[in-house]
Design an enzyme around this catalytic site. Structure first.
Site, short mmCIF file in Angstrom:
data_model
loop_
_atom_site.label_atom_id
_atom_site.label_comp_id
_atom_site.label_asym_id
_atom_site.label_seq_id
_atom_site.Cartn_x
_atom_site.Cartn_y
_atom_site.Cartn_z
N ASP A 483 5.45 0.64 -0.23
CA ASP A 483 4.39 0.89 0.75
C ASP A 483 4.91 1.55 2.02
O ASP A 483 4.14 2.01 2.85
CB ASP A 483 3.76 -0.45 1.18
C1 BGC Z 1 5.53 -4.10 4.48
C2 BGC Z 1 5.30 -4.00 3.01
C3 BGC Z 1 3.87 -4.29 2.71
C4 BGC Z 1 2.97 -3.40 3.55
C5 BGC Z 1 1.50 -3.64 3.30
C6 BGC Z 1 4.56 -3.24 5.24
O1 BGC Z 1 4.72 -3.44 6.59
O2 BGC Z 1 6.85 -3.77 4.80
O3 BGC Z 1 6.15 -4.86 2.30
O4 BGC Z 1 3.60 -4.09 1.37
O5 BGC Z 1 3.25 -3.57 4.90
O6 BGC Z 1 1.01 -4.73 3.93
C1 NOJ Z 2 4.64 -5.84 -0.64
C2 NOJ Z 2 3.37 -5.41 -1.30
O1 NOJ Z 2 2.59 -6.53 -1.59
C3 NOJ Z 2 3.63 -4.63 -2.53
O2 NOJ Z 2 2.43 -4.13 -3.03
C4 NOJ Z 2 4.60 -3.53 -2.27
O3 NOJ Z 2 4.81 -2.87 -3.45
C5 NOJ Z 2 5.88 -4.03 -1.67
N1 NOJ Z 2 5.58 -4.78 -0.51
C6 NOJ Z 2 6.88 -2.94 -1.37
O4 NOJ Z 2 6.51 -2.20 -0.28
#
Ligand code: BGC
Ligand code: NOJ
Length: 812
Positions: A483
């Site tokens: 993400d």
């Molecule tokens: C985090 C991710 C997460 C995303 C969506 C980001 O700040 O680092 O792990 O999936 O937010 O909430």
């Molecule tokens: C947490 C999110 O829930 C997941 O969808 C995502 O793939 C990982 N973070 C990596 O960014």
């Protein structure tokens, strides 16, 4: 320093000291009604949705940590204490918290008085039971005062924190004997209320927070408790609470049982009132009557135990390593149920108001859960698929209460569609139920657009090939699984979220090697599925697209020693030796290895060797290396994290099993096993203090080698890590893989493993699978015997329901 230990016999983790390095929590409830409970009784309950139907207030990010819970205060002469230690924090003479499967038991003792509270949610009920047993362990008569305490949240947990100008005027309660009702907004648009009941006559109560607490007191010393007298207050606006008061006398050795019930009720629109302004309590009373004696509560606890006994009997491992047995047989499976239920919504790191159910997250959670309750997995798949758009794209999240796509985040994460194939085929392979593919499933929740689920899979597959970039690789869109790799974002505004800000996808050349690998893995699965269904032409079409993708990866996605991660907006390489930072990333090594792309040419082996050399650490495999040290506007959020944390070179546990599975593809059992152990909680007991978060479940992230404190865990419980590690160890290390027509056996283990047994219930039959490794190999099934008959495949066929079958596997 150790704060507790595993009690495998009882399937409990026993915490022996209340001041754990972080609150160590448990989840209560398995369907509809849930609670989070910490080892000091902190946490809250909600019905289905931690944002829209939250019963009690909880203050995240507070000082002190973990503020808000189902608290009890005991005033024993001048000593005031809480049986769960918090909030009073009087030093206890004895403390123990047992987190078990969907229940928690907290015992505290002070000055000869013992309190034991068992918390759980009876199966099929919308209430939390708090069974309290008070015992006078001293030689003298004990006279003391007991207060319960619960602070109501005004349902919408987000609004409850925001809209004080309104909310401090809306609170309403009703007091009816020992039941304290919370009915804020019930007269208007809500058909639900909550109650807090105790099964004995009370000597007083409070329902107004200020009256009970005193305006400037802290939760550690409510004025009513200090004074030893309740105010019998009735809340009108401000902050409604529910507190029962008892004056108790116990003879030496005597015990008293109290059953508190925190419940949630919904009434039909035309059945809301008993009389003008008085809520209809029929359902609440019925609920209370179900649990008004210790016998009834104990029976419900037994039912819960039987429920788990049955769930955990589906896959059991007997291995000489207890730490492995404990994870496979108890804790990893337990966490898989919790992630299935919660997705990424409510934990001590996810506040339950931001994210609902994730499209990709929930599909991945299924792979660790589907064997437990396939019917629920089926429903989930249909709910998820209903939030897909007609072009194959998907809402990234949906709210569990409404099951509607979340507009605030929208779609555009180009990995999302492929995960639906994973979720669906995992379900079919487990259950054998192909009929799910014929279910008519809406797009964007619009029934008029419904098509058979199978078409959703086709459209998912097509979404990737309809969105290819200049190198013939998948366009990344807003982001792929990572993400934080926001290649089209270019954000300079600190007030916008990387997840939701407008993306410059127009004319973008940003392509993802991770999606390429994902497409090959689940594209192959899609092809297999088509073949199972006799759709030869579609299988052929898909095969062509998958083959082209493989070629594109080999031609444009190989950096010499590892797979590239992506191409950025401008078409520059991401994750290449040519880059100054972020030369190598884990995701594309994992996915392209699992996809076996270039395996003949040695690419998979080289890629995995590079992972070992550049990304592995004693605490797990980091996401990328070198970590980013400055903000790279063309990469986005990944470069906002300090080096070693989260997606910037943290050990993002979710993706470690991708490497484990990749290793099994080239038969390196030793490597797979080492990677598994590195992040597996039961092997981290000795570093509990550093690891910080619960020692019985996986966490999302462990600080990487560039971090201030390498090895420190964060974001426990709600992570794809749970399902992926379970899947990796059971299906790829132990090698027990459900398949369309049976159980495929394909272990990949360290050479020194001599044998192990897996008991598997599969489609109604039992299989006792004994694996032997007489020649000390890592991979390869030499002989497979089913009920003393030698088979000439490595697939054990589906046997008749109710039969018990002996499977012998000889590796070699
Ligand atoms: C985090 C991710 C997460 C995303 C969506 C980001 O700040 O680092 O792990 O999936 O937010 O909430
Ligand atoms: C947490 C999110 O829930 C997941 O969808 C995502 O793939 C990982 N973070 C990596 O960014």
């Amino acid at each position: 320093m150790k704060y507790g230990f595993f009690d495998d016999e009882r399937r409990e983790y026993v915490i022996t000291q209340p001041n754990t390095p972080f609150p160590w929590i448990n989840y209560l409830g398995n369907e509809d009604f849930f609670s989070l409970v910490s080892n000091t009784a902190g946490g809250y309950s909600f019905y289905k949705d931690a944002k829209f139907r939250r019963l009690n207030r909880y203050r995240y990010n507070n000082v002190p940590m973990d503020s808000g819970g189902r608290y009890f205060y005991i005033k024993d002469n001048d000593t005031i204490w809480s049986p769960g230690w918090k909030p009073v924090k009087t030093e206890l003479d004895k403390y123990e918290c047992r987190h078990g499967l969907s229940y928690t038991k907290i015992t505290g003792e002070k000055n000869g008085l013992e309190s034991e509270v068992t918390l759980f949610i009876p199966l099929g009920n919308w209430c939390e039971i708090q069974k309290m047993k008070l015992t006078n362990k001293s030689e003298e008569v004990k006279k003391f005062k007991l207060f319960s305490y619960n602070e109501w949240c005004l349902w919408n947990a987000e609004d409850d924190q925001n809209n004080l100008q309104r909310n401090l005027s809306t609170g309403e309660v009703e007091i009816d004997g020992s039941t304290l009702y919370h009915k804020t907004e019930y007269k208007e648009r809500r058909n639900h209320f909550a109650f807090y009941h105790v099964n004995a006559d009370i000597d007083g109560y409070d329902t107004d927070r200020e009256s009970f607490m005193g305006l400037y007191n802290e939760a550690s010393g409510p004025q009513a408790v200090l004074d030893g007298s309740p105010r019998n207050s009735e809340a009108h606006g401000w902050s409604p609470i529910a507190s029962h008061y008892f004056e108790i006398e116990l003879q030496p050795g005597e015990s008293k049982d109290l059953i508190f019930v925190l419940g949630y009720v919904e009434n039909a629109e035309d059945d809301k009132w008993e009389s003008k302004g008085v809520i209809n309590k029929t359902k609440a009373k019925a609920q209370i009557a179900k649990f008004d004696t210790v016998e009834k509560v104990d029976a419900a606890l037994e039912e819960l135990a039987a429920y788990w006994e049955n769930l955990l009997s589906i896959i059991t491992l007997d291995h000489e390593d207890d730490k492995l047995n404990r994870m496979v047989n108890i804790w990893n499976q337990y966490q898989c149920m919790v992630t299935f239920n919660m997705s990424r919504s409510a934990s001590f790191f996810e506040v339950g108001i931001g994210r609902g159910m994730g499209f990709r997250d929930s599909n991945q959670d299924l792979i660790g859960f589907v064997h437990q309750v396939p019917e629920r997995a089926r429903e989930r798949i249909i709910d998820i698929a209903s939030t897909q758009f007609p072009d194959g794209g998907c809402y990234h999240q949906y709210q569990p209460l409404t099951k509607r796509g979340n507009d605030a985040i929208g779609g555009g994460f180009n990995d999302d569609p492929m995960w639906l194939i994973l979720g669906t085929i995992s379900y079919i392979k487990e259950s054998g139920d192909f009929s799910i593919l014929d279910e008519l499933v809406p797009f964007d929740n619009d029934e008029s657009l419904a098509q058979p689920l199978f078409n959703h899979l086709t459209i998912s597959f097509n979404h990737v090939i309809n969105n290819l970039g200049p190198n013939g690789l998948p366009l990344i869109g807003r982001a792929d699984w990572n993400d934080c790799l926001n290649l089209n974002c270019f954000s300079t505004n600190p007030n916008e979220s990387f997840q939701t800000t407008e993306n410059n996808t127009e004319g973008s050349k940003a392509e993802s090697l991770m999606i390429a690998g994902l497409f090959v893995v689940y594209g192959n699965d899609y092809i297999d599925l088509c073949k199972q269904l006799g759709k030869t032409e579609e299988a052929g079409r898909a095969q062509k697209a998958v083959d082209e993708m493989k070629e594109a990866v080999k031609a444009k996605g190989w950096d010499g020693e590892w797979f590239l991660r992506a191409y950025d907006f401008h078409g520059n390489k991401v994750g290449s030796d040519e880059n100054e930072e972020g030369k190598i990333f884990i995701e594309s090594q994992g996915w392209c290895s699992m996809a076996e792309i270039g395996i003949e040419e040695g690419m998979v082996e080289k890629s995995l060797n590079s992972v070992k050399e550049r990304l592995n650490t004693p605490y797990g495999i980091v996401l990328n290396n070198p970590a980013f040290s400055k903000y790279m506007i063309e990469y986005g959020e990944i470069s906002t994290y300090p080096a070693g944390y989260k997606e910037n070179a943290g050990i993002f546990c979710h993706n470690n099993p991708w490497i484990i599975i990749g290793e099994t593809k080239i038969g390196r059992g030793k490597e797979a096993w080492n990677y598994f152990k590195q992040i597996c909680p039961s092997y981290l007991e000795e570093v509990q203090e550093l690891h910080k978060v619960e020692p019985y479940v996986y966490c999302q992230m462990i600080a990487g080698k560039d971090a201030y404190k390498p090895g420190e865990g964060k974001n426990s419980w709600l992570s794809g890590t749970a399902a992926w590690n379970f899947y990796a160890v059971v299906q790829y290390i132990l090698g027990i893989q459900p398949d369309y027509n049976g159980i495929k056996i394909d272990p990949c283990i360290p050479e020194e493993w001599k044998n192990y047994t897996v008991n598997r219930k599969f489609r109604g039959a039992n299989y006792q699978i004994e694996v032997e490794n007489p020649e000390g190999v890592s991979k390869g099934v030499k002989e497979l015997w089913l009920n003393d008959q030698k088979l000439d495949t490595n697939i054990v066929p589906v046997m008749d329901k109710g039969t018990c079958n002996k499977v012998k596997v000889v590796m070699g």
